[in-house]
Design a protein around this motif. Structure first.
Motif, mmCIF file in Angstrom:
data_model
loop_
_atom_site.group_PDB
_atom_site.id
_atom_site.type_symbol
_atom_site.label_atom_id
_atom_site.label_comp_id
_atom_site.label_asym_id
_atom_site.label_seq_id
_atom_site.Cartn_x
_atom_site.Cartn_y
_atom_site.Cartn_z
ATOM 1 N N ARG A 90 -29.196 -4.293 -148.886
ATOM 2 C CA ARG A 90 -28.331 -5.452 -149.038
ATOM 3 C C ARG A 90 -29.006 -6.646 -148.360
ATOM 4 O O ARG A 90 -29.496 -6.521 -147.234
ATOM 5 C CB ARG A 90 -26.964 -5.219 -148.401
ATOM 6 C CG ARG A 90 -26.162 -4.100 -149.039
ATOM 7 C CD ARG A 90 -25.637 -4.501 -150.401
ATOM 8 N NE ARG A 90 -24.906 -3.419 -151.032
ATOM 9 C CZ ARG A 90 -23.624 -3.165 -150.827
ATOM 10 N NH1 ARG A 90 -22.927 -3.910 -149.983
ATOM 11 N NH2 ARG A 90 -23.027 -2.171 -151.458
ATOM 12 N N ASP A 91 -28.989 -7.776 -149.062
ATOM 13 C CA ASP A 91 -29.557 -9.007 -148.507
ATOM 14 C C ASP A 91 -28.441 -9.947 -148.094
ATOM 15 O O ASP A 91 -27.447 -10.115 -148.833
ATOM 16 C CB ASP A 91 -30.454 -9.696 -149.532
ATOM 17 C CG ASP A 91 -31.678 -8.870 -149.882
ATOM 18 O OD1 ASP A 91 -32.021 -7.968 -149.084
ATOM 19 O OD2 ASP A 91 -32.296 -9.117 -150.934
ATOM 20 N N ILE A 92 -28.595 -10.541 -146.931
ATOM 21 C CA ILE A 92 -27.629 -11.549 -146.478
ATOM 22 C C ILE A 92 -28.405 -12.789 -146.055
ATOM 23 O O ILE A 92 -29.570 -12.711 -145.648
ATOM 24 C CB ILE A 92 -26.766 -11.040 -145.300
ATOM 25 C CG1 ILE A 92 -27.647 -10.705 -144.091
ATOM 26 C CG2 ILE A 92 -25.942 -9.832 -145.712
ATOM 27 C CD1 ILE A 92 -26.861 -10.382 -142.824
ATOM 28 N N ALA A 93 -27.767 -13.949 -146.170
ATOM 29 C CA ALA A 93 -28.339 -15.209 -145.692
ATOM 30 C C ALA A 93 -27.342 -15.825 -144.723
ATOM 31 O O ALA A 93 -26.156 -15.987 -145.064
ATOM 32 C CB ALA A 93 -28.621 -16.149 -146.861
ATOM 33 N N VAL A 94 -27.792 -16.135 -143.532
ATOM 34 C CA VAL A 94 -26.914 -16.722 -142.517
ATOM 35 C C VAL A 94 -27.466 -18.074 -142.106
ATOM 36 O O VAL A 94 -28.689 -18.291 -142.057
ATOM 37 C CB VAL A 94 -26.788 -15.802 -141.289
ATOM 38 C CG1 VAL A 94 -26.061 -14.522 -141.658
ATOM 39 C CG2 VAL A 94 -28.154 -15.471 -140.692
ATOM 40 N N VAL A 95 -26.528 -18.997 -141.823
ATOM 41 C CA VAL A 95 -26.892 -20.338 -141.356
ATOM 42 C C VAL A 95 -26.520 -20.427 -139.878
ATOM 43 O O VAL A 95 -25.394 -20.088 -139.490
ATOM 44 C CB VAL A 95 -26.153 -21.417 -142.163
ATOM 45 C CG1 VAL A 95 -26.503 -22.802 -141.640
ATOM 46 C CG2 VAL A 95 -26.484 -21.308 -143.654
ATOM 47 N N THR A 97 -32.047 -21.077 -132.437
ATOM 48 C CA THR A 97 -31.912 -19.618 -132.325
ATOM 49 C C THR A 97 -33.099 -18.946 -133.010
ATOM 50 O O THR A 97 -33.409 -19.237 -134.165
ATOM 51 C CB THR A 97 -30.600 -19.141 -132.968
ATOM 52 O OG1 THR A 97 -29.497 -19.831 -132.366
ATOM 53 C CG2 THR A 97 -30.424 -17.647 -132.781
ATOM 54 N N SER A 98 -33.757 -18.056 -132.316
ATOM 55 C CA SER A 98 -34.944 -17.405 -132.867
ATOM 56 C C SER A 98 -34.555 -16.267 -133.799
ATOM 57 O O SER A 98 -33.470 -15.680 -133.697
ATOM 58 C CB SER A 98 -35.828 -16.853 -131.742
ATOM 59 O OG SER A 98 -35.182 -15.804 -131.059
ATOM 60 N N ASP A 133 -37.085 -14.809 -145.513
ATOM 61 C CA ASP A 133 -37.085 -16.227 -145.902
ATOM 62 C C ASP A 133 -36.438 -17.068 -144.809
ATOM 63 O O ASP A 133 -35.459 -16.637 -144.162
ATOM 64 C CB ASP A 133 -36.319 -16.427 -147.213
ATOM 65 C CG ASP A 133 -36.414 -17.884 -147.688
ATOM 66 O OD1 ASP A 133 -37.553 -18.379 -147.811
ATOM 67 O OD2 ASP A 133 -35.356 -18.501 -147.902
ATOM 68 N N VAL A 134 -37.030 -18.238 -144.567
ATOM 69 C CA VAL A 134 -36.465 -19.249 -143.667
ATOM 70 C C VAL A 134 -36.388 -20.551 -144.457
ATOM 71 O O VAL A 134 -37.396 -20.990 -145.030
ATOM 72 C CB VAL A 134 -37.336 -19.425 -142.403
ATOM 73 C CG1 VAL A 134 -36.739 -20.492 -141.496
ATOM 74 C CG2 VAL A 134 -37.498 -18.109 -141.655
ATOM 75 N N GLY A 153 -30.471 -29.775 -138.152
ATOM 76 C CA GLY A 153 -30.351 -28.984 -136.922
ATOM 77 C C GLY A 153 -29.969 -27.552 -137.179
ATOM 78 O O GLY A 153 -29.792 -26.771 -136.234
ATOM 79 N N GLN A 154 -29.807 -27.191 -138.466
ATOM 80 C CA GLN A 154 -29.468 -25.823 -138.845
ATOM 81 C C GLN A 154 -30.616 -25.231 -139.671
ATOM 82 O O GLN A 154 -31.486 -25.948 -140.172
ATOM 83 C CB GLN A 154 -28.174 -25.807 -139.664
ATOM 84 C CG GLN A 154 -26.969 -26.390 -138.950
ATOM 85 C CD GLN A 154 -26.350 -25.405 -137.970
ATOM 86 O OE1 GLN A 154 -26.097 -24.254 -138.302
ATOM 87 N NE2 GLN A 154 -26.114 -25.876 -136.758
ATOM 88 N N LYS A 155 -30.628 -23.942 -139.809
ATOM 89 C CA LYS A 155 -31.595 -23.268 -140.677
ATOM 90 C C LYS A 155 -30.927 -22.052 -141.298
ATOM 91 O O LYS A 155 -29.936 -21.524 -140.776
ATOM 92 C CB LYS A 155 -32.843 -22.848 -139.894
ATOM 93 C CG LYS A 155 -32.589 -21.829 -138.787
ATOM 94 C CD LYS A 155 -33.878 -21.495 -138.050
ATOM 95 C CE LYS A 155 -33.608 -20.522 -136.880
ATOM 96 N NZ LYS A 155 -34.839 -20.228 -136.121
#
Length: 525
Positions: free
Chosen positions: A438-443, A448-449, A472-473, A482-484
């Motif tokens: 399962r792939d998730i993407a969080v912002v 935060t490293s 992925d970044v 200021g977010q990624k």
């Protein structure tokens, strides 16, 4: 014993060391030049025999000899040993004297030889001239019954021990559970207690001794399977070349690179720029890089292994260090040129860390750090648990300008000892059931490293999570300044059954909730 023609002797005889330039013709008509380490028998003029080896031809007994001079001597084995071989000789006399003869037989031998001559040829007997130096006395050896049992595997009766030693010509004094033994003078092979026990075993009979298979309880211990050669090979395979530099460095440059560590100054330096012992291997590598860049060598990848020295407690420690600059790959048609970056060097270090099987149980981590010689925003310390392993980073801009280097330049330095540690591998069965991804993407905040995110996921998930991978970044449209956005693949597998979608969905929910609570992350939709 040796017989000389008395009329051919010049005066009396003496035993002495040969002098430089002396020579002798032996009984086998071979002429040898004597060295100063050779013990000889000589008359008042010349050598007449090599002691314990062979007599001289000029004083030998012939058919016309009327008067015979007999000489019988004891020579210490360590004095005669090897003498015959130095001259390419092997005689009965040297064979006997090298193995030792009794110092008490000379008078008996002389009397017996004289008696035989009188019986066979007759004649008149002269007086016996005896000259004796101080001889080492026969040693008294203590023999213990406990030692006999330990070496032979069984005890011998007291009467049998006394009988065997007495029959071998030894003088014994029985004591409680031990004996004082004096071997005969001709037994040079008996000097210690073990020699006596060997004689007992020989006479008692080796076949009569018990035989027991050796038993031991052994525990396998881990061995350092990672060698220095293996570590060097990894870097060579990644296009590094090894450099060797001096341990003596320039104090001024060292103060700029490593001001926090007290160095060791030399009392008599070769030159002023080699007046201190190095506290880091970077100094020599930077000088090698500068030398190469001034000669149009812009792609440089070097490493060095060696000692660094600290004044505190006079410490020295084995280190491995590297320096990298230029392009990622050599010039080629298949790929366009790309400059090296921090993560390329980090990948090289991770390849080194993967050698140590200790890393299977303890995770290496890279944490932001600072160093006087490195860029404050591109420096990472390396830890295994709470143990400091090393550091890497880009060279500080001010140092680049001072040394006139072509940027970017990256440095790393690691302790060798932790890299060589290992553990015995343990078997783990591979699951025969399929995995679910399962792939998730969080912002979340760009401060935060990714390592923090991955650690948080591993701590919050169940044992069915076998791997999580950052793939992925993203920063840009759709993500606030200021977010990624981090895209992470989660791989699940059970070892005893097939996982269901509902089980995986439950774990994903736990992971997302934990990320939101601890790191302020939100699921990107």
């Amino acid at each position: 014993m040796h017989a000389f023609d008395l009329t051919s002797l010049s005066g009396g005889i003496q035993v002495r060391m040969a002098q430089a330039g002396e020579s002798i013709i032996l009984l086998d008509e071979q002429q040898v030049r004597l060295d100063e380490q050779t013990l000889i028998i000589a008359d008042n003029k010349v050598p007449i025999a090599i002691a314990g080896v062979m007599g001289g031809l000029g004083t030998g007994v012939t058919e016309t000899t009327q008067d015979i001079f007999l000489e019988s001597a004891f020579f210490a084995p360590n004095q005669v040993s090897g003498c015959a071989r130095r001259y390419g000789l092997h005689t009965d006399a040297s064979h006997r004297f090298e193995r030792g003869v009794s110092p008490q037989l000379q008078c008996h031998a002389m009397e017996r030889a004289t008696a035989l001559l009188l019986d066979i040829v007759g004649g008149q007997v002269g007086t016996i001239i005896e000259h004796t130096d101080t001889l080492a006395s026969t040693p008294t050896i203590e023999l213990r019954s406990s030692r006999i049992k330990r070496l032979l595997g069984q005890s011998l009766e007291t009467a049998e021990v006394s009988d065997i030693l007495t029959r071998l010509g030894m003088a014994i004094t029985p004591l409680e559970l031990r004996w004082q033994v004096r071997p005969p003078s001709f037994r040079f092979d008996i000097a210690i207690e073990t020699d006596l026990i060997e004689e007992l075993a020989r006479v008692h009979g080796y076949n009569n001794l018990p035989s027991h298979a050796p038993q031991s309880h052994l525990t396998m211990q881990p061995q350092a399977a990672v060698t220095l050669e293996q570590i060097q090979t990894v870097l060579v395979q990644r296009d590094y070349q090894e450099a060797i530099t001096y341990s003596f460095v320039d104090p001024k440059l060292q103060a700029k690179l490593n001001p926090e560590i007290e160095s060791i100054s030399l009392a008599n330096p070769i030159t002023n720029d080699m007046a201190e012992m190095r506290t880091t291997l970077w100094i020599g590598l930077l000088q090698v890089l500068l030398y190469n860049q001034k000669r149009q060598q812009h792609r440089v990848r070097l490493f060095e292994t060696g000692l660094r020295f600290k004044a505190q407690n006079l410490q020295e420690e084995n280190m491995i260090a590297g320096i990298v600059t230029g392009t990622r790959w050599p010039t080629q048609w298949g790929q366009r040129e790309q400059g090296i970056d921090f993560f390329d060097v980090k990948a090289d270090i991770e390849a080194l860390l993967s050698l140590s099987s200790a890393g299977q149980n303890e995770v290496y981590r890279f944490t932001p750090s600072t160093h006087a010689a490195l860029h404050p925003g591109q420096t990472a310390a390396i830890y295994r648990g709470n143990e400091w392993i090393g550091i890497l980073g880009a060279v500080h801009p001010s140092l680049v300008q001072t040394l006139e280097l072509t940027p970017p330049v990256y440095l790393f330095e690691l302790r060798l000892a932790p890299l060589c540690e290992t553990q015995v591998p343990k078997f783990k069965e591979i699951s025969k059931y399929p995995s679910i991804r399962r792939d998730i993407a969080v912002v979340l905040s760009e401060e935060t490293s990714a390592a923090q995110v991955l650690d948080c996921i591993k701590q919050s998930a169940t044992e069915t999570l076998i791997d999580c991978q950052l793939f992925d970044v993203y920063q840009g449209k759709g993500v606030e300044p200021g977010q990624k956005s981090l895209a992470i693949g989660l791989i699940f597998k059970a070892f005893s059954r097939n996982l269901t979608d509902s089980e995986v969905d439950t774990v994903i929910g736990q992971v997302v909730n934990t990320l939101e609570q601890k790191l302020g992350a939100k699921l990107r939709t």
